[in-house]
Design a protein around this motif. Structure first.
Motif, PDB file in Angstrom:
ATOM      1  N   PHE A   1     -18.617  43.097  44.565  1.00 25.46           N
ATOM      2  CA  PHE A   1     -18.154  42.670  45.889  1.00 25.46           C
ATOM      3  C   PHE A   1     -17.038  41.621  45.838  1.00 25.46           C
ATOM      4  N   SER A   2     -16.285  41.567  44.746  1.00 28.17           N
ATOM      5  CA  SER A   2     -15.271  40.521  44.602  1.00 28.17           C
ATOM      6  C   SER A   2     -14.200  40.615  45.682  1.00 28.17           C
ATOM      7  N   VAL A   3     -13.790  41.836  46.038  1.00 25.29           N
ATOM      8  CA  VAL A   3     -12.739  41.976  47.048  1.00 25.29           C
ATOM      9  C   VAL A   3     -13.234  41.508  48.413  1.00 25.29           C
ATOM     10  N   LEU A   4     -14.513  41.684  48.690  1.00 24.89           N
ATOM     11  CA  LEU A   4     -15.083  41.224  49.951  1.00 24.89           C
ATOM     12  C   LEU A   4     -15.077  39.704  50.026  1.00 24.89           C
ATOM     13  N   TRP A   5     -15.517  39.059  48.952  1.00 20.09           N
ATOM     14  CA  TRP A   5     -15.550  37.597  48.936  1.00 20.09           C
ATOM     15  C   TRP A   5     -14.146  37.010  49.006  1.00 20.09           C
ATOM     16  N   ALA A   6     -13.186  37.652  48.332  1.00 10.84           N
ATOM     17  CA  ALA A   6     -11.811  37.156  48.371  1.00 10.84           C
ATOM     18  C   ALA A   6     -11.253  37.228  49.790  1.00 10.84           C
ATOM     19  N   ALA A   7     -11.499  38.343  50.481  1.00 12.04           N
ATOM     20  CA  ALA A   7     -10.992  38.509  51.839  1.00 12.04           C
ATOM     21  C   ALA A   7     -11.617  37.494  52.798  1.00 12.04           C
ATOM     22  N   VAL A   8     -12.892  37.175  52.588  1.00 14.49           N
ATOM     23  CA  VAL A   8     -13.571  36.214  53.463  1.00 14.49           C
ATOM     24  C   VAL A   8     -13.120  34.788  53.170  1.00 14.49           C
ATOM     25  N   TRP A   9     -13.197  34.381  51.903  1.00 12.06           N
ATOM     26  CA  TRP A   9     -12.872  32.990  51.569  1.00 12.06           C
ATOM     27  C   TRP A   9     -11.390  32.688  51.775  1.00 12.06           C
ATOM     28  N   GLY A  10     -10.521  33.687  51.609  1.00 17.87           N
ATOM     29  CA  GLY A  10      -9.110  33.464  51.896  1.00 17.87           C
ATOM     30  C   GLY A  10      -8.889  33.047  53.335  1.00 17.87           C
TER      31      GLY A  10
ATOM     32  N   LEU B   1     -19.520  31.607  43.338  1.00 16.25           N
ATOM     33  CA  LEU B   1     -18.674  32.143  44.403  1.00 16.25           C
ATOM     34  C   LEU B   1     -18.344  31.084  45.450  1.00 16.25           C
ATOM     35  N   HIS B   2     -19.365  30.414  45.930  1.00 15.80           N
ATOM     36  CA  HIS B   2     -19.144  29.454  47.002  1.00 15.80           C
ATOM     37  C   HIS B   2     -18.464  28.181  46.489  1.00 15.80           C
ATOM     38  N   SER B   3     -18.753  27.795  45.262  1.00 12.61           N
ATOM     39  CA  SER B   3     -18.073  26.625  44.687  1.00 12.61           C
ATOM     40  C   SER B   3     -16.588  26.905  44.519  1.00 12.61           C
ATOM     41  N   LEU B   4     -16.267  28.090  44.002  1.00  8.48           N
ATOM     42  CA  LEU B   4     -14.864  28.467  43.838  1.00  8.48           C
ATOM     43  C   LEU B   4     -14.177  28.578  45.195  1.00  8.48           C
ATOM     44  N   GLY B   5     -14.834  29.218  46.145  1.00  9.91           N
ATOM     45  CA  GLY B   5     -14.254  29.356  47.476  1.00  9.91           C
ATOM     46  C   GLY B   5     -14.011  28.012  48.136  1.00  9.91           C
TER      47      GLY B   5
ATOM     48  N   THR C   1       2.648  25.794  59.066  1.00  6.09           N
ATOM     49  CA  THR C   1       3.220  26.691  60.071  1.00  6.09           C
ATOM     50  C   THR C   1       2.467  28.012  59.987  1.00  6.09           C
ATOM     51  N   GLY C   2       2.839  28.954  60.838  1.00  9.42           N
ATOM     52  CA  GLY C   2       2.240  30.282  60.749  1.00  9.42           C
ATOM     53  C   GLY C   2       2.488  30.916  59.397  1.00  9.42           C
ATOM     54  N   ASP C   3       3.657  30.663  58.817  1.00  5.89           N
ATOM     55  CA  ASP C   3       3.954  31.213  57.491  1.00  5.89           C
ATOM     56  C   ASP C   3       3.032  30.643  56.424  1.00  5.89           C
ATOM     57  N   THR C   4       2.798  29.344  56.459  1.00  5.19           N
ATOM     58  CA  THR C   4       1.935  28.760  55.432  1.00  5.19           C
ATOM     59  C   THR C   4       0.479  29.175  55.626  1.00  5.19           C
ATOM     60  N   TYR C   5       0.079  29.455  56.872  1.00  7.47           N
ATOM     61  CA  TYR C   5      -1.270  29.998  57.063  1.00  7.47           C
ATOM     62  C   TYR C   5      -1.412  31.319  56.297  1.00  7.47           C
ATOM     63  N   GLY C   6      -0.371  32.164  56.387  1.00  5.30           N
ATOM     64  CA  GLY C   6      -0.398  33.413  55.629  1.00  5.30           C
ATOM     65  C   GLY C   6      -0.391  33.173  54.140  1.00  5.30           C
ATOM     66  N   ALA C   7       0.394  32.183  53.689  1.00  9.54           N
ATOM     67  CA  ALA C   7       0.444  31.860  52.263  1.00  9.54           C
ATOM     68  C   ALA C   7      -0.917  31.372  51.769  1.00  9.54           C
ATOM     69  N   VAL C   8      -1.605  30.595  52.589  1.00 10.54           N
ATOM     70  CA  VAL C   8      -2.935  30.116  52.223  1.00 10.54           C
ATOM     71  C   VAL C   8      -3.884  31.292  51.997  1.00 10.54           C
ATOM     72  N   VAL C   9      -3.835  32.273  52.901  1.00 15.01           N
ATOM     73  CA  VAL C   9      -4.693  33.449  52.759  1.00 15.01           C
ATOM     74  C   VAL C   9      -4.385  34.200  51.467  1.00 15.01           C
ATOM     75  N   GLU C  10      -3.102  34.492  51.235  1.00 16.34           N
ATOM     76  CA  GLU C  10      -2.719  35.302  50.073  1.00 16.34           C
ATOM     77  C   GLU C  10      -3.052  34.608  48.755  1.00 16.34           C
ATOM     78  N   TRP C  11      -2.691  33.349  48.629  1.00 17.57           N
ATOM     79  CA  TRP C  11      -2.944  32.648  47.371  1.00 17.57           C
ATOM     80  C   TRP C  11      -4.432  32.408  47.151  1.00 17.57           C
ATOM     81  N   SER C  12      -5.176  32.135  48.212  1.00 18.52           N
ATOM     82  CA  SER C  12      -6.623  31.950  48.068  1.00 18.52           C
ATOM     83  C   SER C  12      -7.289  33.252  47.653  1.00 18.52           C
TER      84      SER C  12
END
Length: 251
Positions: A133-142, A199-203, A222-233
């Motif tokens: 479930f790694s992709v699920l956790w990445a999508a949520v924690w991002g 998982l939760h410690s890393l997130g 900004t809105g752009d950095t919100y997107g950057a936060v999601v992608e990099w996380s």
């Protein structure tokens, strides 16, 4: 309840390309609180696609590329575009010009290189990971990290959709959907206590560090950095799960 439903629909409409009936009423103000739940929806769709691709017995690398491509398709590249614009802005030496460069719709060299690195990290981590479930956790924690960035740091522009999210942010109320999603996934998914703790410690670590780094570079978000936060996380979460998989106890 009607307002919460409209906020949820607003989050799905804004953060994904998933179709919604045209007659449904949506609300963007307050929708950002539902980002982790949208991440759960995206992650569930990606898990389903991964399972279907498993049936075709494709090479794991090819399968990972297809999952990453679907990931982009579901979000419409919204967050990756923000990460690219942010990279272009940070590539400018003059701090006074960074926001203007980020607002330019044209992609520069730094943005293209950033997109390549993020996608390579995601594909390689997905291909090498056996963590369930790694992709699920990445999508949520991002997206948990995004909610934290909205709540914690100032917004740098007077207008824009990001300003709507910031202006309607209400702490700590906006974190109850986050807590609900994390608790439900922790209870429902067959993971060991050691896996959940990691998982939760890393997130949590990524939630604190990634938005803070962008704030330090720009003085806010900004809105752009919100997107950057999601992608990099997301990318760093996948890498972290891939690296630690051999040392974590099985379910």
């Amino acid at each position: 309840m009607k307002s919460l439903w409209q906020e949820w629909l607003g989050a799905v409409m804004f953060y994904t390309c998933l179709p919604l009936p045209s007659g449904w009423s949506v609300k963007l103000a307050g929708a950002a609180k539902w980002c982790p739940a949208v991440g759960g929806l995206i992650g569930a769709l990606l898990l389903g696609a991964d399972w279907l691709l498993d049936l075709l017995d494709l090479p794991r690398l090819v399968q990972s590329v297809l999952v990453a491509a679907l990931w982009l398709g579901i979000t419409g590249g919204l967050h990756l575009d923000g990460a690219m614009d942010t990279a272009d802005g940070l590539g400018v030496r003059d701090p006074q010009r960074r926001l203007a460069v980020m607002a330019d719709s044209r992609s520069g060299a730094f943005g293209v290189m950033t997109a390549i690195v993020i996608l390579l990290l995601k594909v390689s981590a997905l291909a090498s990971s056996t963590m369930p479930f790694s992709v699920l956790w990445a999508a949520v924690w991002g997206r948990v990290a995004q909610v934290w960035a909205i709540a914690r740091y100032p917004y740098l522009k007077p207008t824009g959709t990001g300003q709507i999210h910031k202006a309607s942010c209400c702490v700590p109320w906006d974190f109850w959907p986050t807590g609900l999603v994390l608790i439900l996934l922790s209870v429902m998914l067959p993971l060991s206590l050691g896996q959940l703790l990691y998982l939760h410690s890393l997130g949590l670590l990524l939630m604190l560090l990634v938005p803070a780094w962008f704030h330090r570079q720009l003085g806010g978000h900004t809105g752009d950095t919100y997107g950057a936060v999601v992608e990099w996380s997301e990318a760093l979460m996948l890498v972290g799960l891939s690296v630690a998989q051999g040392s974590l106890p099985p379910p």
